[in-house]
Design an enzyme around this catalytic site. Structure first.
Site, PDB file in Angstrom:
ATOM      1  N   ASP A 243       0.866  -1.178   0.000  1.00 15.00           N
ATOM      2  CA  ASP A 243       0.000   0.000   0.000  1.00 15.00           C
ATOM      3  C   ASP A 243       0.901   1.225   0.000  1.00 15.00           C
ATOM      4  O   ASP A 243       1.672   1.439   0.951  1.00 15.00           O
ATOM      5  CB  ASP A 243      -0.893   0.028   1.236  1.00 15.00           C
ATOM      6  CG  ASP A 243      -1.926  -1.088   1.231  1.00 15.00           C
ATOM      7  OD1 ASP A 243      -2.273  -1.558   0.135  1.00 15.00           O
ATOM      8  OD2 ASP A 243      -2.380  -1.488   2.314  1.00 15.00           O
ATOM      9  N   GLY A 331      -6.670   4.502  -8.847  1.00 14.15           N
ATOM     10  CA  GLY A 331      -6.643   5.556  -9.861  1.00 14.15           C
ATOM     11  C   GLY A 331      -6.790   5.081 -11.288  1.00 14.15           C
ATOM     12  O   GLY A 331      -6.572   5.852 -12.223  1.00 14.15           O
ATOM     13  N   ASP A 403     -13.602  -4.964  -2.072  1.00 12.62           N
ATOM     14  CA  ASP A 403     -13.525  -4.602  -0.652  1.00 12.62           C
ATOM     15  C   ASP A 403     -14.894  -4.788  -0.002  1.00 12.62           C
ATOM     16  O   ASP A 403     -15.662  -3.837   0.120  1.00 12.62           O
ATOM     17  CB  ASP A 403     -13.074  -3.145  -0.489  1.00 12.62           C
ATOM     18  CG  ASP A 403     -11.607  -2.944  -0.821  1.00 12.62           C
ATOM     19  OD1 ASP A 403     -10.776  -3.700  -0.296  1.00 12.62           O
ATOM     20  OD2 ASP A 403     -11.293  -2.032  -1.613  1.00 12.62           O
ATOM     21  N   ASN A 469     -10.440  -8.974  -1.136  1.00 16.49           N
ATOM     22  CA  ASN A 469     -10.133  -8.499   0.208  1.00 16.49           C
ATOM     23  C   ASN A 469     -11.309  -8.797   1.138  1.00 16.49           C
ATOM     24  O   ASN A 469     -12.344  -9.290   0.702  1.00 16.49           O
ATOM     25  CB  ASN A 469      -9.858  -6.997   0.174  1.00 16.49           C
ATOM     26  CG  ASN A 469      -8.806  -6.622  -0.846  1.00 16.49           C
ATOM     27  OD1 ASN A 469      -7.666  -7.047  -0.749  1.00 16.49           O
ATOM     28  ND2 ASN A 469      -9.187  -5.846  -1.854  1.00 16.49           N
TER      29      ASN A 469
END
Length: 554
Positions: A243, A331, A403, A469
Site C-alpha cells: 500500500d 486511480g 472490498d 479483500n
C-alpha cells in the site's frame, strides 16, 4: 550487437528491455519495417488479443518484413502472442490469419475444467535437447518454473513435433509452451517475468552465435510432443502487496493500516505509518521469492498531470530490478488533468503498462461498472474501463479489487435481492446467515451490491482475475475469510487471489486447501518481517503444494 525489439504498441515492453539491459546487452526499438534489415537478432513480444496483434502487423507491413527476416536465417525470438502469431491462426480471432510459419491453430483452454486464464508459474517439459539457440531447465525442477498468463494455447500434437521445444500441462490439457527450429525460438511464457530462470532463457538467446541458414538447419531429434504428458505443475502464488501513500512530507512510503487507518496513532497530527520505500521493498520481496508484487496507490494525486504521477516512476524503477509480474491498483479510471483535459481509463492503464505494470487493479469503478451492467439488463456496452482495457490488453491484464464487509441476517428472506450464505461464525445477535456488501472509496461507502453479483458481472465484462479483500479481516492476523473466499471461487472461472487476515504460515495452507484459490496475498506480516516469504514457501512445500523456489541468481 544489433538486437532489436518489435513493439506493435500494446502492453508492457519496459520489463523486457530492462531484462535485456540487466544481462549486459543494448536493445533498439524497431521503428519501421526497414529497421529489420539492420537487426542481427530480433525479439517480438506480444500482449493482448491475437487478432489485434496480427491486424497491426498487416496494416503496418511488418508481417512481410517479419517473414523475410526469419527466412534470412537471423535469430528470432517470440514471446506470448509473439509466439502465437507464428501459427496459421487462432480461435480467438477466427477471421484473422497468422504468419503461417507453423501448421497449427491456437485454441482456447476449456473453462469447464479449470480457471481461465492460465495464470501463474508452471513447468516446461523438454521435447528437444538443450543446445544452440535457447535453453530451458537450468537449475532443476523447483527453480525452473516460468510465468504464464494466457487463455489460448497451441495443443501439443505429433503434426508439429519438429517445432515443439517444450510442453506444459494445465489441468487436463497439454500445450506447446516453447517452439524452436533453426533460427526461430518462441515461448508462450514470459521469460522477462520468470525471475532468474527466465533471465537465463533470455541470456541463452542473446549469447547465441548463429550458424547455418535458417529454418532448414534443424537436425535435432524430436520427441512426439503429444505423447509427453507432464504433470500440471502450476504453483500456488504468494503475492506481496504494498500500500503506497504520500506522507505529510510528500514522500511516498509503504504503509499498512488497522482497518484502513494508516496513521501511527488515532491522535491529531500523527503521520502516516512508514514501513519502507516502495522500490526497495519490492526488490527485497523479489529476492525473497515473491511470485508477484502488487502496488496499491492509496493517495489520490488529484492535482498532478497523468504523465507526472509518482506511481509511474515507482513502476519504472521497480521494473529495472524486479523480474516478476507487477500489478498497480488505485486511480485506474477516467482522470481529469489540471488543465481540464479528460484522460480515459484506457489511456491511464496504457501509461501504467508502458511504465512497467503487467496488470491493473480496478476497485470502485468495478462496482460502478457492475451496477451499470445490471441496470442495462446485463448488456455489454463496451464503454466500461474493464471492457476497454481487456479488449486492447487482454483479460489477463485486468484485476478487480473487491472490498466487502459482512452483513448478518437471520435468514435468506431478510435479504431477498442478495446472495446470502450460511456462516459458522454467528453475528452479534446470533444470526446464522450473512451476505457480503461491496464498498467503494476505500471502504468508506457501502453499495446495494453483493460480492457474488460483483464478481460474476465483472467476469462477464472481461476481467481476468479477482483480488478478494475482506474488511472484517483486514489487520486482524486471524486468517483469511474462508467462507467468503470459497464462495467467490465457486462463483467464477477466472483466478482468485485471497487477501486480508493472514497472520501465520498455516493460514496460507488453510486458504489453499479449503478454497482452491490460485494465489494468496499478504502485506503487513511481510513488511514487519513477522512471517518471511521464504518461511511461507517452505511450509507450503512441506505440506505438498507446488511452489516456486527462490532461484539462484545469474
Amino acid at each position: 550487437m544489433g538486437v532489436y525489439l518489435l513493439d506493435y504498441g500494446a502492453g508492457n515492453v519496459r520489463s523486457l528491455v530492462n531484462a535485456v539491459n540487466k544481462l549486459g546487452y543494448e536493445i533498439k526499438h524497431v521503428e519501421s519495417p526497414q529497421d529489420l534489415l539492420k537487426a542481427e537478432k530480433l525479439i517480438f513480444p506480444g500482449v493482448g488479443a491475437f487478432g489485434a496483434a496480427m491486424v497491426r502487423l498487416h496494416t503496418t507491413g511488418y508481417d512481410k518484413a517479419l517473414k523475410e527476416y526469419i527466412e534470412s536465417g537471423r535469430p528470432f525470438m517470440g514471446i506470448c502472442v509473439g509466439m502465437q502469431c507464428l501459427f496459421e491462426g487462432s480461435d480467438e480471432s477466427p477471421n484473422v490469419k497468422g504468419l503461417g510459419l507453423i501448421p497449427s491453430t491456437v485454441k482456447k483452454f476449456n473453462p469447464a475444467t479449470k480457471s481461465v486464464p492460465h495464470m501463474g508459474w508452471n513447468s516446461a517439459a523438454l521435447a528437444q535437447p538443450n543446445s544452440g539457440l535457447a535453453e530451458l531447465n537450468h537449475d532443476g525442477d523447483e527453480d525452473t518454473r516460468y510465468y504464464f498468463v494466457h487463455s489460448f494455447a497451441v495443443p501439443a500434437s505429433k503434426a508439429i513435433q519438429d517445432w515443439t521445444f517444450s510442453t506444459t500441462t494445465y489441468g487436463d490439457e497439454t500445450f506447446v509452451s516453447a517452439v524452436r527450429k533453426g533460427n526461430v525460438f518462441a515461448t508462450q511464457f514470459h521469460p522477462e517475468k520468470s525471475g532468474w530462470a527466465g533471465l537465463k532463457v533470455l541470456r541463452s538467446f542473446l549469447s547465441y552465435n548463429p550458424q547455418g541458414n535458417g529454418l532448414a538447419n534443424s537436425t535435432q531429434p524430436h520427441a512426439d510432443a503429444s505423447s509427453i504428458i507432464p504433470k500440471d505443475h502450476l504453483t500456488r502464488r504468494i503475492i506481496a502487496c504494498l500500500d503506497v501513500r504520500a506522507n505529510d512530507k510528500g514522500d511516498l512510503v509503504v504503509t499498512k493500516g488497522d482497518q484502513y487507518d494508516v496513521r501511527e496513532r488515532a491522535t491529531e497530527g500523527a503521520d502516516v505509518r512508514n514501513l519502507g520505500k516502495p522500490v526497495e521493498l519490492a526488490r527485497r520481496y523479489f529476492e525473497q521469492g515473491a511470485d508477484e508484487i502488487t502496488f496499491l496507490n492509496i493517495t489520490a494525486f488529484r492535482d498532478i498531470p497523468l504523465h507526472d504521477l509518482p506511481m509511474l516512476e515507482v513502476l519504472k524503477r521497480t521494473s529495472e530490478s524486479v523480474f516478476v509480474p507487477l500489478t498497480i491498483g488505485g486511480g485506474i479510471r477516467d482522470l481529469t488533468n489540471p488543465d481540464g483535459t479528460v484522460i480515459p481509463a484506457l489511456q491511464v492503464a496504457g501509461e501504467y503498462f508502458r511504465s512497467g505494470a503487467d496488470k491493473v487493479s480496478i476497485g470502485s469503478d468495478a462496482v460502478y461498472a457492475a451496477e451499470q451492467y445490471y441496470a442495462s439488463g446485463r448488456q455489454l456496452t463496451g464503454q466500461t474501463a474493464i471492457e476497454q482495457i481487456a479488449r486492447v490488453y487482454g483479460a489477463q491484464a485486468v484485476v478487480i479489487s473487491v472490498d466487502p464487509r459482512r452483513v448478518y441476517v437471520d435468514s435468506p428472506q431478510d435479504a431477498p435481492t442478495h446472495h446470502v450464505i450460511p456462516t459458522k461464525f454467528p453475528g452479534p445477535n446470533g444470526e446464522q446467515y450473512c451476505w457480503y456488501q461491496c464498498t467503494v472509496k476505500g471502504g468508506r461507502e457501502g453499495r446495494d451490491l453483493d460480492v457474488y453479483q460483483l464478481v460474476t458481472a465483472c467476469e462477464a465484462l472481461g476481467a481476468g482475475e479477482v483480488l478478494l479483500n475482506c474488511m472484517d479481516k483486514d489487520g486482524t492476523n486471524s486468517g483469511y475469510d474462508l467462507e467468503l473466499v470459497a464462495d467467490v471461487k465457486r462463483a467464477v472461472k477466472i483466478p482468485v487471489i485471497a487477501s486480508s487476515g493472514a497472520g501465520c504460515v498455516e493460514h496460507f495452507g488453510e486458504v489453499f486447501n479449503q478454497t482452491g484459490v490460485e494465489a494468496a496475498l499478504a502485506a503487513g506480516i511481510f513488511h514487519r518481517e513477522e512471517v518471511p516469504i521464504e518461511q511461507v514457501k517452505s511450509y507450503l512445500k512441506k505440506e505438498g503444494f507446488d511452489v516456486r523456489g527462490m532461484g539462484t541468481g545469474l
